[in-house]
Design a protein around this motif. Structure first.
Motif, PDB file in Angstrom:
ATOM      1  N   ILE A  84       0.852  -1.185   0.000  1.00 40.61           N
ATOM      2  CA  ILE A  84       0.000   0.000   0.000  1.00 40.61           C
ATOM      3  C   ILE A  84       0.889   1.236   0.000  1.00 40.61           C
ATOM      4  CG2 ILE A  84      -1.607   1.343   1.418  1.00 40.61           C
ATOM      5  CD1 ILE A  84      -2.678  -1.468   2.359  1.00 40.61           C
ATOM      6  N   VAL A  85       2.027   1.138   0.654  1.00 42.95           N
ATOM      7  CA  VAL A  85       2.975   2.240   0.654  1.00 42.95           C
ATOM      8  C   VAL A  85       3.834   2.205  -0.611  1.00 42.95           C
ATOM      9  CG1 VAL A  85       4.985   3.144   1.844  1.00 42.95           C
ATOM     10  CG2 VAL A  85       3.004   2.421   3.151  1.00 42.95           C
ATOM     11  N   ALA A  86       4.140   1.000  -1.077  1.00 42.41           N
ATOM     12  CA  ALA A  86       5.080   0.893  -2.199  1.00 42.41           C
ATOM     13  C   ALA A  86       4.435   1.224  -3.539  1.00 42.41           C
ATOM     14  CB  ALA A  86       5.692  -0.502  -2.239  1.00 42.41           C
ATOM     15  N   LEU A  87       3.196   0.760  -3.765  1.00 43.15           N
ATOM     16  CA  LEU A  87       2.611   0.937  -5.102  1.00 43.15           C
ATOM     17  C   LEU A  87       2.434   2.410  -5.497  1.00 43.15           C
ATOM     18  CD1 LEU A  87      -0.010  -1.950  -5.452  1.00 43.15           C
ATOM     19  CD2 LEU A  87       2.286  -1.798  -6.374  1.00 43.15           C
ATOM     20  N   PRO A  88       1.917   3.277  -4.605  1.00 41.65           N
ATOM     21  CA  PRO A  88       1.872   4.689  -4.998  1.00 41.65           C
ATOM     22  C   PRO A  88       3.268   5.222  -5.299  1.00 41.65           C
ATOM     23  CG  PRO A  88       0.518   4.330  -3.063  1.00 41.65           C
ATOM     24  CD  PRO A  88       1.280   3.069  -3.299  1.00 41.65           C
ATOM     25  N   ALA A  89       4.259   4.769  -4.513  1.00 39.47           N
ATOM     26  CA  ALA A  89       5.633   5.206  -4.773  1.00 39.47           C
ATOM     27  C   ALA A  89       6.075   4.736  -6.153  1.00 39.47           C
ATOM     28  CB  ALA A  89       6.571   4.669  -3.696  1.00 39.47           C
ATOM     29  N   PHE A  90       5.760   3.486  -6.489  1.00 43.98           N
ATOM     30  CA  PHE A  90       6.107   2.975  -7.830  1.00 43.98           C
ATOM     31  C   PHE A  90       5.512   3.885  -8.901  1.00 43.98           C
ATOM     32  CE2 PHE A  90       6.209  -1.835  -6.571  1.00 43.98           C
ATOM     33  CZ  PHE A  90       7.314  -1.595  -5.804  1.00 43.98           C
ATOM     34  N   GLY A  91       4.233   4.212  -8.714  1.00 39.01           N
ATOM     35  CA  GLY A  91       3.553   5.027  -9.715  1.00 39.01           C
ATOM     36  C   GLY A  91       4.196   6.386  -9.843  1.00 39.01           C
ATOM     37  N   ILE A  92       4.422   7.032  -8.703  1.00 36.79           N
ATOM     38  CA  ILE A  92       4.998   8.381  -8.724  1.00 36.79           C
ATOM     39  C   ILE A  92       6.364   8.359  -9.388  1.00 36.79           C
ATOM     40  CG2 ILE A  92       5.954  10.175  -7.215  1.00 36.79           C
ATOM     41  CD1 ILE A  92       3.575   9.526  -5.306  1.00 36.79           C
TER      42      ILE A  92
END
Lengths: 277, 591, 234
Positions: free
Chosen positions: B285-293
């Protein structure tokens, strides 16, 4: 180009730190050198990937950083390249996972000739219990715990009468003999952790967990608690002494049985001979 | 090639999609405080999250002071140390990162990036923030109650968490659980908005495969969070009942300080299953938005489309799905049935494959790009290094037998700080430097930004890379003082002191960042509408900062994906998503 | 944890089915224009609130699936003693069924523009839901008098927890239903109301379904059912 250089330096420094730093695992004292080998293998594979990715990135930054008039190449995807990279990654993953699972199978398969040793954790001390000459540990229940029965052993279980109870003292183990360490807690989670043994497992109040090992060298090793167990977690210490069989039996002779400790003198003090069994 | 003929340069007439009844604020209060505008809510979420995050940062200094110089600081004892680690972990993971990525970035970017006027349920969205704020206040209150905050570790494992041997047993743990329950309720309100907005309020032409990866990341993470947070909710409610009513959901028969308690029969492992059923998806949940950004930062600042967009989308979806069947890899040495180890080690290492693909595609995007080393780009590069490092050490800990010696040591601490501490924070910073001009209309100061990046990146790496080796050495985590042992050499204490100094320096660099945020608000360079010359919709708003309703009179119409950078033949090196093909053709030759 | 894994698998299957309609294999860089947007000119026809409710039900479903998982793990412990379920529970179940049926009737009335039928349906639905909640409280009272208090056995603890969480969800539904009924009372136009009524009805059916599953769990029917399935498979 400074940025590319610094990125590369991070990778180089990491590798040098890995190779030359004095901080590495303590010399092993159990049969679990397989675990160390698996870690080494994992270090090689992941280290190679780490260096490759950073080197590639640093090269890109060096070679393709913005200059006047540069325009990026247009390339939405390359299915073939992506598949090859995926397959390569999958091979790397299998190379780490397969040996890992083989060793895990050994780790969870206790050999038939392993002797039971019970470790009991409580806030914030360790106690130990070894089977008497019958070779079996008696049953226990947290509800039976009292000041004369601190480990909650069942006084009606004949198997338990000759069990040797070790409190406020070090645990001794014979070198070269497989041991099944039974783990029990009477209050909160603890974890019997001896860095030199590599193995560890949580102890859970209400059930008995275990692992097994064969001590491979003599010496005195620190016991620590590896699962947070409250305010004095860091002070919950003891020691394990691995010694030759003769010294081990000499130590056993000096210990008290449960019966002796609980005042029921109907069972004689455990008489150990090296030739028993 | 799907080509649609157009009669006019302006393209097709826009249409209102997913009609949202906009709430029109009437006063200062409803405009800036009880606002229903997602952009205002996003800023509220971000400020609250960063404020409580500062508390967690100060706690980390305290911890590092104690670890680096044990015994020197008389105001830190064993109890406080445990309270510090617990609050630091909980705040950073849930109240800072989750809230900032989903509540902050999600609220700001989703409506703008998909071309919506606002979230679909603005009122619920507003409530979400206020419940979140309440959760934060309840959490912060634990510092002032008798006994202080709980020191049970952020995992809150029973039985220890609710027994008297742990600091914060009377009030701390109760308020912590209450705060978590509130957070989950608040998050669910927000999460419904993010998901339904992506599903229903995309503007005309915005197909799923045209969405920027940031939206994909936040969307998938929100779906996961909606399904995973109930596990923490159930666990918290049950633990609270164990603590307050004396039930025995998790509490076995046990002796507390020599006294037999009333508890009996419960299963501490059950709590761990519930906790990690939430806890592992939480990592993603923390990593996926970071991946996207990061994908969007790299693409924009390397002036190149993200390499393998489809693979990137599939990888996000695959990671999201797989992350629900790996939870027990946190429990290899918990005493659960050993045969679970085979299954969970396999699923865990499988998840490495889509994750690795993402990393390859990021660095392949750089290949033959036109790399502008702006501050957001630097943070993206820093993210890749820290994430690769932390991801690879995850392969150690996921491989069940390798985890046995390393679990509960500083190796674990180093691993998860690298992969879900430093790496996502790099994405947060990169994102802030990138989108601050849109939020405020002004650029952040570049020199301060460079300083902030280099100190944070090098410093954090210097803290957490060597920490792995303390773990290899066998140093356990959650020890305020390792004390006398035979296996830890004296030199390890020097290493600890070095790490502490580095951590303090990194901490102070964040103050420079906060200063930059405030200073640039007034003195920053005017940014204009699209300072990075980016393609995605949020940069094409008629006003900057975007006004209420985002798009003025007419919603934008989307004609292309979000990554048309350096298209051969086009006049400029980017084509905004809402630029009609006819106009592109008029400007330069069509590919 | 099998209940929750099964639940997540179901959600994943739904999500997968939906994603498979979204042309995830398309190459977006080759497509320009708006015609690739499958939603057509007017966007999706399903109102956002309905999708929102669907997502919310998935969250609630996850919550109860987790409770069921926890329940089934805890029952295997030795100290579990089933508690006798009061007969009243069956009556309550019947009341909840009536409530659901009444709302369905109200929905049908709303679709025919039958204002009177609508009000009757809503009132019966609301009243029977209140009756269900009261009945549940009486069940608690009966158990308490019989000595089955919350902390005396895990079976009791779970019973109270599960019924309380379900009851809270019914209460939340009643708030929404109350607002809708108030709007009907004030004579809001039917076109505006239909959606609210439909959402309430869906939510009611869902809570009825959850209740039936939970009841099956509490009475042990689910165990028997799982056993039968296992025997059939082996």
């Amino acid at each position: 180009m400074a940025v590319a250089l610094i990125l590369l330096l991070v990778a180089v420094a990491s590798v040098l730190f890995h190779l030359y730093s004095p901080w590495w695992w303590t010399p092993i004292a159990s049969n679990w050198s397989y675990i160390d080998h698996t870690i080494n293998l994992t270090f090689w594979i992941t280290g190679a990937v780490f260096c490759a990715v950073i080197a590639f990135m640093a090269y890109c930054v060096l070679r393709f950083h913005h200059t006047e008039g540069r325009r990026a190449h247009y390339n939405p995807e390359n299915k073939k390249l992506e598949w090859w990279l995926s397959i390569g990654t999958a091979i790397g993953v299998v190379a780490m996972l397969a040996p890992g699972l083989v060793v895990w199978h050994q780790f969870v398969t206790v050999p038939a000739d392993a002797t039971d040793v019970e470790v009991v954790g409580q806030q914030w001390m360790w106690s130990y219990r070894l089977p008497g000459k019958d070779g079996r540990l008696g049953t226990s229940d947290a509800r039976l715990i009292s000041s004369d029965n601190p480990l909650g052993l069942n006084p009606n279980d004949p198997n338990g009468q000759d069990d040797i109870v070790v409190q406020n003292e070090d645990l001794h183990l014979p070198v070269g003999k497989p041991v099944k360490v039974l783990l029990r807690s009477i209050d909160v989670l603890h974890d019997f952790y001896v860095p030199e043994f590599r193995a560890k497992m949580d102890m859970i109040p209400g059930s008995v967990t275990y692992y097994w090992l064969t001590p491979t060298r003599t010496g005195t090793f620190d016991v620590l608690c590896a699962e947070l167990c409250g305010a004095a977690h860091a002070q919950m210490r003891s020691k394990v002494v691995v010694e030759e069989e003769k010294e081990y039996h000499a130590w056993l002779e000096r210990q008290h049985t449960f019966a002796a400790l609980s005042g029921q003198r109907n069972v004689a003090k455990a008489a150990y001979k090296t030739d028993s069994e | 090639m799907v080509d649609i003929p157009f009669d006019e340069v302006a393209g097709v007439p826009p249409a209102e999609v997913g009609e949202v009844e906009l709430y029109h604020p009437h006063s200062w209060w409803t405009r800036y405080v009880f606002s229903q505008d997602a952009k205002v809510i996003a800023v509220q979420y971000s400020i609250t999250a960063m404020s409580i995050g500062m508390v967690a940062l100060v706690l980390s200094w305290m911890m590092r002071l104690q670890l680096g110089f044990p015994g020197t600081f008389s105001f830190i004892d064993a109890n406080q140390y445990l309270q510090f680690i617990t609050m630091h972990g909980m705040i950073m993971v849930i109240y800072l990162l989750t809230a900032l990525f989903l509540g902050g970035f999600g609220n700001y970017l989703i409506p703008l990036m998909v071309g919506a006027r606002d979230m679909v349920f603005p009122y619920v969205n507003m409530l979400s923030y206020w419940v979140y704020l309440l959760a934060v206040l309840v959490l912060a209150a634990t510092f002032f109650v008798p006994g202080g905050p709980t020191g049970a570790g952020w995992t809150l494992y029973p039985p220890q968490a609710i027994l008297s041997g742990t600091p914060g047993q009377d009030w701390g743990i109760v308020l912590m659980l209450a705060s978590l329950i509130l957070f989950i309720i608040g998050f669910t309100m927000g999460g419904l908005n993010y998901v339904v907005t992506v599903l229903q309020a995309r503007t005309r032409g915005m197909t799923l495969m045209r969405m920027p990866l940031t939206v994909w990341g936040i969307f998938t993470a929100t779906v996961m969070a909606l399904l995973a947070f109930p596990a923490l909710f159930v666990a918290s409610v049950m633990l609270l009942l164990d603590r307050l009513l004396g039930t025995s959901f998790f509490m076995p028969t046990l002796v507390e300080m020599g006294q037999l308690t009333k508890y009996g029969g419960g299963s501490p492992i059950l709590f761990q299953h519930l906790f990690w059923f939430f806890g592992h998806p939480e990592v993603y949940i923390v990593a996926l938005p970071a991946f996207g950004i990061i994908s969007d930062l790299i693409s924009t600042h390397a002036r190149k489309n993200i390499f393998g967009y489809r693979m990137m989308v599939w990888a996000i979806v695959a990671i999201g799905a797989l992350s629900f069947v790996v939870w027990a890899h946190h429990m290899y040495v918990s005493g659960m049935h050993p045969y679970f180890g085979f299954f969970f080690a396999t699923t865990t290492l499988i998840i490495a494959i889509p994750t690795a693909i993402k990393v390859y595609n990021w660095v392949l995007t750089l290949w033959r790009g036109d790399i502008h080393l702006t501050v957001p780009m630097l943070f993206a590069l820093g993210f890749i290094i820290t994430f690769v490092n932390g991801g690879l050490t995850g392969l150690f800990l996921g491989n069940v037998v390798v985890d046995v010696p390393l679990s509960d040591t500083m190796f674990v601490v180093a691993h998860f700080h690298m992969v879900m501490g430093i790496a996502p924070i790099m994405a947060v910073f990169g994102g802030i430097y990138h989108w601050y001009p849109k939020v405020t209309g002004r650029m952040l100061n570049d020199a301060l930004g460079h300083f902030h990046f280099w100190v944070t990146f090098i410093g954090a790496y210097a803290v957490f890379f060597p920490m792995h080796y303390l773990g290899l050495l066998g140093m356990p985590r959650r020890y305020h003082d390792i004390g006398e042992t035979a296996f830890v050499p004296a030199s390890a204490h020097d290493l600890n002191a070095f790490m502490s100094v580095a951590a303090l320096i990194v901490g102070f660099a964040q103050i420079v960042f906060l200063f930059n945020l405030v200073w640039s608000l007034v003195k920053g360079k005017e940014a204009g509408g699209n300072p990075w010359r980016a393609t995605s919709l949020e940069w094409q708003t008629p006003e900057t900062p975007p006004g209420h309703g985002n798009w003025g009179k007419e919603l934008p119409v989307v004609y292309r994906w979000a990554y048309d950078y350096s298209v051969p033949g086009a006049a400029r090196d980017f084509i905004p998503q809402n630029e009609p093909p006819a106009r592109v053709a008029a400007q330069g030759a069509h590919p | 944890m099998s209940a929750i894994v099964l639940f997540i698998a179901t959600i994943a299957a739904i999500a997968g089915w939906w994603l498979s309609q979204q042309r995830l294999a398309a190459k977006p860089w080759l497509e320009q224009g708006v015609a690739v947007d499958l939603r057509g000119d007017r966007g999706s026809s399903v109102p956002a609130a309905k999708i929102g409710l669907g997502v919310f039900l998935a969250v609630v479903g996850s919550l109860f699936a987790l409770l069921i998982s926890a329940y089934s793990m805890r029952t295997t412990m030795v100290d579990w003693r089933d508690l006798p379920l009061p007969k009243l529970l069956w009556f309550n179940t019947g009341v909840l069924v009536i409530s659901s049926v009444a709302l369905q009737w109200a929905l049908m009335a709303a679709r025919r523009d039958d204002n009177e039928g609508l009000i009757v349906g809503l009132l019966i639905g609301g009243a029977s839901a209140v009756m269900f909640l009261t009945g549940q409280l009486v069940v608690w009272q009966q158990l308490k008098i019989a000595g089955y208090v919350v902390a005396s056995n895990p079976a009791n603890s779970f019973f109270y927890l599960i019924t309380a969480l379900h009851g809270l969800h019914v209460t939340g539904g009643l708030v929404a239903l109350g607002r809708t009924t108030a709007k009907v009372w004030r004579g809001a136009p039917m076109a505006q109301l239909r959606l609210s009524i439909e959402l309430c009805t869906i939510y009611w059916h869902f809570l009825l379904l959850v209740w039936l599953v939970l009841l099956g769990l509490l009475t042990g029917w689910t165990d028997n059912f799982v056993d039968i399935c296992r025997q059939l498979l082996s």
